[in-house]
Structure formats: structure tokens, C-alpha cells
Design an enzyme around this catalytic site. Structure first.
Site, mmCIF file in Angstrom:
data_model
loop_
_atom_site.group_PDB
_atom_site.id
_atom_site.type_symbol
_atom_site.label_atom_id
_atom_site.label_comp_id
_atom_site.label_asym_id
_atom_site.label_seq_id
_atom_site.Cartn_x
_atom_site.Cartn_y
_atom_site.Cartn_z
ATOM 1 N N CYS A 341 23.600 20.736 -27.725
ATOM 2 C CA CYS A 341 24.477 19.666 -27.226
ATOM 3 C C CYS A 341 24.087 18.336 -27.867
ATOM 4 O O CYS A 341 23.164 17.660 -27.397
ATOM 5 C CB CYS A 341 24.389 19.569 -25.703
ATOM 6 S SG CYS A 341 25.456 18.273 -25.018
ATOM 7 N N CYS A 344 24.185 15.240 -25.452
ATOM 8 C CA CYS A 344 23.091 15.142 -24.480
ATOM 9 C C CYS A 344 21.775 14.782 -25.150
ATOM 10 O O CYS A 344 21.071 13.864 -24.717
ATOM 11 C CB CYS A 344 22.919 16.472 -23.741
ATOM 12 S SG CYS A 344 24.363 16.991 -22.792
ATOM 13 N N ASP A 345 21.427 15.522 -26.185
ATOM 14 C CA ASP A 345 20.089 15.435 -26.757
ATOM 15 C C ASP A 345 19.974 14.500 -27.948
ATOM 16 O O ASP A 345 18.865 14.159 -28.371
ATOM 17 C CB ASP A 345 19.608 16.833 -27.164
ATOM 18 C CG ASP A 345 19.553 17.782 -25.977
ATOM 19 O OD1 ASP A 345 19.356 17.291 -24.852
ATOM 20 O OD2 ASP A 345 19.720 18.996 -26.167
#
Length: 514
Positions: A341, A344-345
Site C-alpha cells: 500500500c 499507507c506506507d
């Protein structure tokens, strides 16, 4: 910092505050501390039941706690709770004040019944759409149980802590200084991990349920649609789901859901869940189907926890999961440099070198997004050319810190000291091996249907998809299927919902005819 519209909304929310709240800040002379103090003061101005003081003594600066006046605070925010986390901040104030949370009573009782001391820390990024679910769940638990503390930590702001803890993916939850879990987790899931007897109790309750007329396996868009259509027919309906919402919960922007110009995955999932629960549907969350068999007129589903369910018809809507590279080192370094992701990361890799695997729309979009955060992106594509839309390719090739390598096969992920250091790939033209020095690898190569447990029971395509006809019927009478786990082309939310409705109507037709 807060516009007038938000301030007006906060005034309305804060009318629900039960007991006075104190926001205690630990600050220094830095810009982040100044911004935090500005935010806290503006929030406090919206209610005479909120006060701010700056005599905090946290080791993390800047940070603040949220607590009921006269009590030791158990909820902390290390970093500015802006973006997705603003809601977490507001809910923390309400719940810490004693405002009743909107969750099932049995969950509240389970939280209050936990014994022992639990000190949670959640590393997040402000762009992560899964992080607020975890932060809000743990804040709720801290508000309800005096034995529980929780601290949200913005990984982008506290890079030293990130490096010290070797945090390479968010959300990452630390419990009493040990890694507790990664990824999206609900309060139910956290409780289940803490209460080792919960699974056995759940299995007993589930096995005691009467047979269903229609049992849906999977809680994504197809499953939710099937459940609603079944319940509206007035038949006994149940839904078994490992995680309500499925892949949609991990989707950031949705702009092709007809009649809704734009939304986000978590918002759509919440709406789906509320719609399903407005009907008489027995929702069995955090449950995974293990096997399916048929005996006479009934179909039996066995779950991972050992429970069994029976139904006259079954609708399979198990969806799909991220496709993996299946190379040495991928699993070893999952969450330690191998990620799936970028939204997200991505912030955790600020200034670092990363690779994106996959040249479709998802891969190219990921490379474009990451290029604005990291120092360099290398995009690896197996085919001889990229498959993304032309407009995306044009944008990609305009970026100076992106390298595109086509006709390449990823062979191995290498690392040292628990972190990714190298991606090894093969040039498919020359068969030569090459190494790329990097800190992160984002895999974007499509999805795999969640149908492994059905092999040898239901007819599957060579790709593992459930073979269905125009009515959603499978090879087993009484068993229907819908969504991304089937052979129906074009894996889209709106198509999955339509297929779920179709499968439900077909199951009802099967019931009345048999």
C-alpha cells in the site's frame, strides 16, 4: 489552522461532552510544537468543557494527552492528528469524557473485562486510510478500561523512533514494547488476540445457530449486496466475513461509483455495514470459512475456529487479495521493506530509494505518488511495455527521479539487519541478473481470488476463479457466487454489487422452486 466550517462542526460535536476534558501538551520551541499548541487552543475554544495546559512531561515532543479532568490521561497523540486522524482526536475527547460509544454492548463488556496492564503504541502516517480504524479502536479501549493506555505516533514526525523500532509499514501496533500486529484492525480483532478464549466461545455460539435459508460467505460489496437482497425477501439470512468491506476498506479514492462523485473506501464500507445491519441479517464478523460440503438438501460450512453452519443456499463472495511476487525473501521482509500500500506506507520511505513492481495503472499510479516522497523510484515491469493508461505514462515519464525497467523478472528480495536492502531481477532479453540497492519494494501486480479452500469442491478456472453462469450459479446446486472471486470480467465495485444482487435473487428463485 481550523476553518470556520470545522469550528462550527466541533461546537456541535462538543455539546455531547459529558465530563470536563484536559489536553496536556509536551512542547518545545519548534514549528511542530507551535502548530500543535495552535490546534489545541482552537479546539478548546469550541467548548467551555475543554482546557489546555502545557506542563506535560512526555519523552516524545511534540505530543499531548486527552484525559478526563482529575484523572490520569490514558490517550496520547505524538504528532498532529490532522487529515484522517482528526476524527480520532474528536472521538478521543468525547469518549474520554464518558460519552457512550456507538459499538455493540458485548464489545464494550469484553473491553471492560480485560485484565492486566496494556500499553499500546500505534505508528501511523497521516496519509494512511487504515490507521484511523486502529487508532480509534485502541483509544476506545483506553477510554473504557483503566488498565489500557494508547499512544498514536506519527512515523513521519518521529523518524528516530521509526528507525529504532524498525517500523517499515503502518499501522504497526506495539504492545508493552513488543510488536502486536500490523495492518487494519478493529476493536473486535484486538480483543480476540488479547482474549485467548474468545475463539472457543465464538465457535460454540456459531455452531448453535439454526440453519439459514441463505448464507453469504464474504463481506465485501458483493456479499453486502447479496445480504441486503436476501433479507428483503424475508428469508433467514446470515453473512460470514473475515473483515467487513474486504479490499474496498483498503481503497483510498473511489470516483467511479455511480451517483457518488467521489468517496473513500472506509466511508463506503461503513455505509455498506450500516445498510446491511438495518435488516435482519446475522453478521458473523472475524470468521473465515475453511470448507464447504453438501448433505441432502443442506450445505454445510466449516469455519477456521471449528464452528459449523448449515444453510439451504450459499452465496460465495470471498473476493480477492493482493497478488505476491512469490520470490525468496518476500515473506521474510513483508512489513520490513516489502509493502503493498503506497498510500499507507509511502511516508515512511521519505528520502529513500524504492521500487514498484508492476506497470499497470496501479503500479504507475504508485510510482507517481511515491516520486513526490522518496528520493528515487525504479518501476519494474515484466512485459516489454507498460500497460497503464497513456495519461498516466505521460506523467510518469515526466518525473526526473523515476527509472522504468521493462522486460524484467523479479527474482529475489535481499536484506540485512531485518530490513530490505536489494531487489534482484533478471533481464528477460539477456538473462543477466541485476541488483538494485534500495530500502523499499511496493508490489502492485493485481489480485488473486480467495478460493483456495474450494479446490476440488467447486469448479474453478485455471486462474482460480469460481466458474459461474449468467445467474451466478456454480457447479454445485444451491451454491452461487458473485464478485471478484468469480469468472465475471471487470473487477469493479459496482459490478460486484450487481452480481451480488443477482446471485441473491437466483438463490431465492432456487429456494422457492425446490
Amino acid at each position: 489552522m481550523l476553518d470556520n466550517n470545522i469550528k462550527t462542526q466541533l461546537k456541535a460535536y462538543f455539546e455531547k461532552i459529558v465530563n470536563p476534558i484536559v489536553l496536556t501538551a509536551t512542547l518545545n520551541d519548534g514549528d511542530s510544537s507551535n502548530q500543535m499548541l495552535e490546534l489545541l487552543n482552537e479546539v478548546a475554544e469550541q467548548s467551555d468543557k475543554i482546557t489546555v495546559n502545557t506542563n506535560g512531561n512526555s519523552t516524545n515532543v511534540p505530543s499531548f494527552t486527552v484525559g478526563k479532568a482529575g484523572e490520569v490521561a490514558r490517550i496520547a497523540f505524538s504528532g498532529l492528528p490532522m487529515g484522517h486522524e482528526m476524527t480520532s482526536f474528536i472521538l478521543a475527547i468525547l469518549q474520554a469524557s464518558g460519552y457512550p460509544p456507538k459499538v455493540e454492548q458485548d464489545i464494550i463488556e469484553s473491553i471492560q473485562g480485560l485484565t492486566g496492564k496494556f500499553r499500546f503504541q500505534t505508528f501511523i502516517s497521516l496519509s494512511c486510510h487504515n490507521c484511523p480504524d486502529v487508532v480509534q479502536a485502541l483509544n476506545l479501549m483506553a477510554a473504557l478500561n483503566p488498565n489500557i493506555e494508547h499512544e498514536m505516533i506519527d512515523g513521519a514526525l518521529f523518524q528516530e523512533l521509526v528507525d529504532q523500532r524498525q517500523i517499515m509499514a503502518v499501522p504497526t501496533v506495539i504492545l508493552n514494547d513488543e510488536v502486536f500486529g500490523q495492518g487494519r484492525m478493529s476493536a473486535e480483532e484486538i480483543i480476540a488476540k488479547l482474549d485467548t478464549n474468545a475463539s472457543t466461545r465464538d465457535a460454540e455460539k456459531i455452531s448453535a445457530k439454526a440453519p439459514f435459508d441463505s448464507l453469504i460467505i464474504g463481506g465485501g460489496p458483493a456479499g453486502a449486496s447479496a445480504a441486503i437482497y436476501s433479507a428483503r425477501k424475508g428469508i433467514r439470512t446470515g453473512i460470514v466475513t473475515q473483515r467487513f468491506g474486504g479490499q474496498v476498506a483498503d481503497t483510498v479514492g473511489i470516483e467511479n461509483f455511480i451517483s457518488v462523485k467521489e468517496t473513500e473506501g472506509p466511508k463506503l464500507v461503513l455505509a455498506l455495514e450500516q445498510h446491511v445491519k438495518s435488516y435482519d441479517v446475522d453478521v458473523m464478523n472475524l470468521q473465515t470459512a475453511k470448507s464447504l460440503s453438501k448433505s441432502g438438501d443442506e450445505i454445510e460450512i466449516t469455519l477456521e475456529n471449528g464452528a459449523t453452519l448449515k444453510s439451504k443456499t450459499v452465496i460465495l463472495s470471498t473476493g480477492a487479495r493482493w497478488r505476491e511476487m512469490n520470490v525468496p525473501g518476500e515473506q521474510e521482509y513483508r512489513g520490513k521493506g516489502v509493502a503493498y500500500c503506497p498510500h499507507c506506507d509511502g511516508p515512511l520511505y521519505k528520502g529513500k530509494r524504492v521500487a514498484v513492481i508492476g506497470g499497470g495503472n496501479s503500479g504507475v499510479e504508485a510510482a507517481i505518488d511515491l516520486a513526490g516522497i522518496v528520493s528515487h523510484v525504479t518501476l519494474i515491469e515484466f512485459d516489454t511495455k507498460l500497460r497503464a493508461d497513456a495519461v498516466l505514462q505521460k506523467k510518469l515519464f515526466s518525473l526526473s527521479n523515476v527509472t522504468v525497467i521493462t522486460n524484467a523478472l523479479s527474482k529475489e528480495v535481499l536484506g540485512a539487519d531485518g530490513k530490505v536492502t536489494t531487489l534482484r531481477y533478471e533481464d528477460r532479453t539477456s538473462n543477466q541478473m541485476h541488483d538494485i540497492a534500495l530500502e523499499g519494494i511496493f508490489v502492485q501486480i493485481g489480485l488473486l481470488p480467495n478460493t483456495d479452500w474450494l479446490k476440488g469442491v467447486i469448479d474453478l478456472s485455471p486462474r482460480g476463479e469460481i466458474i459461474v453462469d449468467q445467474k451466478g450459479e456454480t457447479s454445485m446446486p444451491g451454491v452461487f457466487a458473485a464478485g471478484d472471486c468469480t469468472t465475471v470480467p471487470y473487477k469493479q465495485i459496482i459490478i460486484a454489487m450487481g452480481e451480488g444482487a443477482k446471485a441473491s435473487l437466483s438463490a431465492f428463485d432456487y429456494l422457492i422452486r425446490s
